[in-house]
Enzyme design. Structure first.
Site, PDB file in Angstrom:
ATOM      1  N   SER A   1       0.719  -1.313  -0.027  1.00  0.00           N
ATOM      2  CA  SER A   1      -0.011   0.168  -0.201  1.00  0.00           C
ATOM      3  C   SER A   1       0.696   1.212   0.009  1.00  0.00           C
ATOM      4  O   SER A   1       0.307   2.398  -0.107  1.00  0.00           O
ATOM      5  CB  SER A   1      -0.942  -0.033   1.142  1.00  0.00           C
TER       6      SER A   1
ATOM      7  N   HIS B   1       3.335   4.881   4.142  1.00  0.00           N
ATOM      8  CA  HIS B   1       2.007   5.381   3.226  1.00  0.00           C
ATOM      9  C   HIS B   1       2.555   6.804   3.071  1.00  0.00           C
ATOM     10  O   HIS B   1       2.201   7.424   1.867  1.00  0.00           O
ATOM     11  CB  HIS B   1       0.897   5.377   4.177  1.00  0.00           C
TER      12      HIS B   1
END
Length: 307
Positions: A148, A199
Site C-alpha cells: 500500500s 504510506h
C-alpha cells in the site's frame, strides 16, 4: 506470512476467497494485463512466499545496516495475512485498471516498477531522517511490509490523470485533491499497526511524479519513449470507445450486492464490517489495508493468541 501467525488462520482464508470472488465478478477479461499480472504475482507470493514476513519486511536496520537490499523488492510483494492481501489487491484492481487504461501497458509497467523501488528508498530516507531528528532509533528498527505504500503513490498519480471528484471517507465527502492526506491520518488512527512512514513515502513519491522530477527522470531514462508516445494506445485501453474499438469488454452492470454502486473506500468499509462480523474481532484490532509494521503486528497477534 510468519509461521507464528498461522494459528490466526484456522477459520479459513476468507479474505483470499473474497478476493477471488471479486476478480470473478469483475471478469478477468475486464482487467488490463499488467494489473492482472501484478495481482497474480501478489497472490502467488502469498500462497508460496519467498520469505516470512519478518524476513521480507524492509527497515533501515535490515536494508541499510545489514545490506539486505533485496527487501526493497520483497517487502511490497508480501503480505502478513489474507485480509492484508485482500485490501491491497482490491485497491490495486481499482487504481491499476484506471491508470493502465489511461497510460497504456508499457508506461504503466515502467511506472509501477519505478514507483515501487522509489517508495522503498523514500521510506528508508524518512525513517533515517526521523531517527536523526528525534534521536530515537526505533524509527530505524520499524520493519514494514505490504503493497500500500505503492498504492498511495498510485492514488496521487491517478488523481493527477483523472482530476476532480470526491472520495467518501467514513461517510464524509472529501475532495480527491486532499483525500490521500486525510486517508493517511485516518488509517494511522484507526489501525495503529499500519506504517505511517510507509504510506507517507508513497504520497511523496506520487507528488514527485505529478510535480515533474520523477516523471522527467523516467522520460529521460526511457530515451525517445516519452509518456505521450506511451499514451499513443491510450484509447485502446479505454472503456469510452472513442476509437470505436474497446480493448476490454464492458463490465457487467448488475454488480453483486457486496460492491454494487460502492466507491473504493466504501468497499473497504463494507469489507471491514464483514470481516469483523465473521471473525468476531474487537474494534481496536481492525487492520485496514496497509503498509504494515510487521514486527508490531506480529507481537500483537502473538499476545492475543497466548490469551
Amino acid at each position: 506470512m510468519c509461521d507464528e501467525m498461522r494459528p490466526r488462520q484456522r477459520g479459513g482464508h476468507l479474505g483470499l476467497l473474497l478476493l477471488g470472488y471479486q476478480l470473478l465478478q469483475m471478469g478477468l477479461d475486464n482487467i488490463p494485463p499488467v494489473t492482472l499480472a501484478v495481482l497474480a504475482l501478489n497472490i502467488y507470493l502469498f500462497l508460496a512466499p519467498l520469505a516470512s514476513s519478518i524476513q521480507a519486511c524492509v527497515s533501515v536496520q535490515q536494508a541499510c545496516w545489514n545490506r539486505d537490499w533485496r527487501r526493497l523488492l520483497l517487502a511490497p510483494l508480501h503480505h502478513v495475512d489474507d485480509w492484508h492481501l485482500y485490501f491491497n489487491m482490491v485497491s490495486l484492481l481499482w487504481k491499476g485498471s484506471r491508470l493502465e487504461r489511461r497510460l497504456g501497458g508499457a508506461w504503466f509497467s515502467y511506472l509501477l516498477i519505478t514507483v515501487t523501488l522509489t517508495t522503498g528508498v523514500v521510506y528508508l530516507l524518512l525513517a533515517m531522517g526521523l531517527s536523526e531528528l528525534t534521536q530515537d532509533s526505533s524509527y530505524s528498527l520499524q520493519c514494514a511490509i505490504g503493497f500500500s505504500g505503492v498504492l498511495f503513490a498510485l492514488k496521487v498519480i491517478n488523481n493527477y490523470y483523472n482530476p476532480g471528484g470526491v472520495t467518501n471517507l467514513m461517510g464524509i465527502p472529501v475532495s480527491n485533491q486532499i483525500a490521500c492526506w486525510v486517508e493517511l491520518f485516518l488509517i494511522h488512527l484507526l489501525s495503529p499497526g499500519t506504517s505511517f512512514i510507509g504510506h507517507l513515502a508513497g504520497i511523496l513519491v506520487g507528488l514527485l511524479y505529478v510535480k515533474g522530477p520523477l516523471k522527467v527522470t523516467m522520460q529521460t531514462f526511457a530515451g525517445f519513449l516519452t509518456s505521450d508516445q506511451f499514451n499513443a494506445g491510450r484509447q485502446y485501453y479505454s472503456y469510452t470507445g472513442h476509437s470505436g474499438q474497446s480493448a476490454w469488454p464492458q463490465p457487467n452492470p448488475e454488480l453483486h450486492a457486496y460492491t454494487g454502486g460502492l466507491s473504493e473506500e466504501e468497499q473497504y468499509e463494507e469489507a471491514i464490517r464483514a470481516s469483523l462480523n465473521e471473525r468476531g474481532v474487537a474494534p481496536h484490532d481492525r487492520m485496514l489495508y496497509g503498509f504494515v509494521n510487521a514486527e508490531e503486528l506480529r507481537q500483537r497477534r502473538l499476545q492475543r493468541f497466548d490469551q
